[in-house]
Enzyme design. Structure first.
Site, mmCIF file in Angstrom:
data_model
loop_
_atom_site.group_PDB
_atom_site.id
_atom_site.type_symbol
_atom_site.label_atom_id
_atom_site.label_comp_id
_atom_site.label_asym_id
_atom_site.label_seq_id
_atom_site.Cartn_x
_atom_site.Cartn_y
_atom_site.Cartn_z
ATOM 1 N N CYS A 156 -7.817 39.791 -17.588
ATOM 2 C CA CYS A 156 -8.823 39.941 -18.639
ATOM 3 C C CYS A 156 -10.197 40.265 -18.045
ATOM 4 O O CYS A 156 -10.409 40.180 -16.839
ATOM 5 C CB CYS A 156 -8.905 38.667 -19.479
ATOM 6 S SG CYS A 156 -7.500 38.454 -20.589
ATOM 7 N N HIS A 214 -19.131 33.180 -11.485
ATOM 8 C CA HIS A 214 -19.450 33.588 -10.119
ATOM 9 C C HIS A 214 -18.563 32.926 -9.066
ATOM 10 O O HIS A 214 -18.841 33.062 -7.870
ATOM 11 C CB HIS A 214 -20.922 33.312 -9.820
ATOM 12 C CG HIS A 214 -21.859 34.097 -10.678
ATOM 13 N ND1 HIS A 214 -21.887 35.478 -10.680
ATOM 14 C CD2 HIS A 214 -22.781 33.700 -11.602
ATOM 15 C CE1 HIS A 214 -22.795 35.891 -11.546
ATOM 16 N NE2 HIS A 214 -23.346 34.837 -12.122
#
Length: 212
Positions: A182, A173
């Site tokens: 990715c 987060h």
């Protein structure tokens, strides 16, 4: 000798309730929409049941701290999940991993239905954007060494070029950073994706990560 009387608890149910956040009602509504987090009353008022549901949600998506407060991060994650629409993936009936760059979420579909998720992800940051398109899983490794970034990538499943699914190596987060293209996953989600997806499984990537 008479036994000592049982002491009554000094903490009242009210005192045990979590602090109320500035997004209480919106988070309550999101948890009702998502389902699976227990009894929630959509009234904008914190209760013991709401507190338990929000804590369960925070724990599931590694939102820290797990305090039951409907703060900005809890609100943001809940809204991203609610806004994730399976129809956006155009998955068809085949087993498909869907990646929504706009909402930074991902889920798995089969037979035209969601069979896992949605859950949170973190994709490529500015300068390293995750490419949109239709791909397939290949080159699966339980642990892949990235020669570009000198780091082990757990439960690696390559999608395109040097970009793939893997367990996040940092706090997912932290929106000030991102991956180098990715698709980062929480540990439990990464394990589920590893167990479910196979070589040749379809992957659909769509949308655009904010700020890229």
């Amino acid at each position: 000798m008479k036994p000592s009387p049982t002491k009554k608890p000094t903490t009242s149910p009210v005192a045990a309730v979590c602090p109320q956040g500035e997004h209480q009602k919106a988070v309550e509504q999101a948890l009702v929409t998502l389902g699976g987090y227990g009894t929630v009353t959509v009234d904008g008022k914190q209760s013991a049941a709401d507190c338990a549901a929000i804590k369960k949600f925070q724990k599931r998506f590694d939102i820290r701290p797990v305090n039951g407060k409907a703060g900005p991060l809890t609100h943001s994650v809940s809204q991203r999940l609610v806004k994730s629409k399976p129809s956006s993936c155009n998955a068809g009936n085949a087993l498909t991993a869907c990646i929504d760059l706009t909402n930074q979420t991902t889920w798995i579909m089969s037979g035209g239905k969601v069979v896992y998720g949605p859950t949170v992800t973190r994709t490529g940051m500015a300068g390293f954007t995750t490419p949109t398109g239709s791909y397939t899983i290949h080159d699966r490794q339980t642990k892949n060494w990235s020669t570009d970034w000198d780091v082990w990538l757990p439960l690696w499943q390559r999608i395109v070029e040097g970009k793939g699914f893997h367990t996040t190596t940092t706090y997912i987060h932290n929106s000030s950073i991102g991956s180098h293209g990715c698709v980062n996953l929480l540990p439990a989600d990464s394990q589920k994706y590893w167990n479910t997806l196979k070589t040749g499984t379809a992957v659909k990537i769509f949308g655009r990560r904010p700020g890229t």
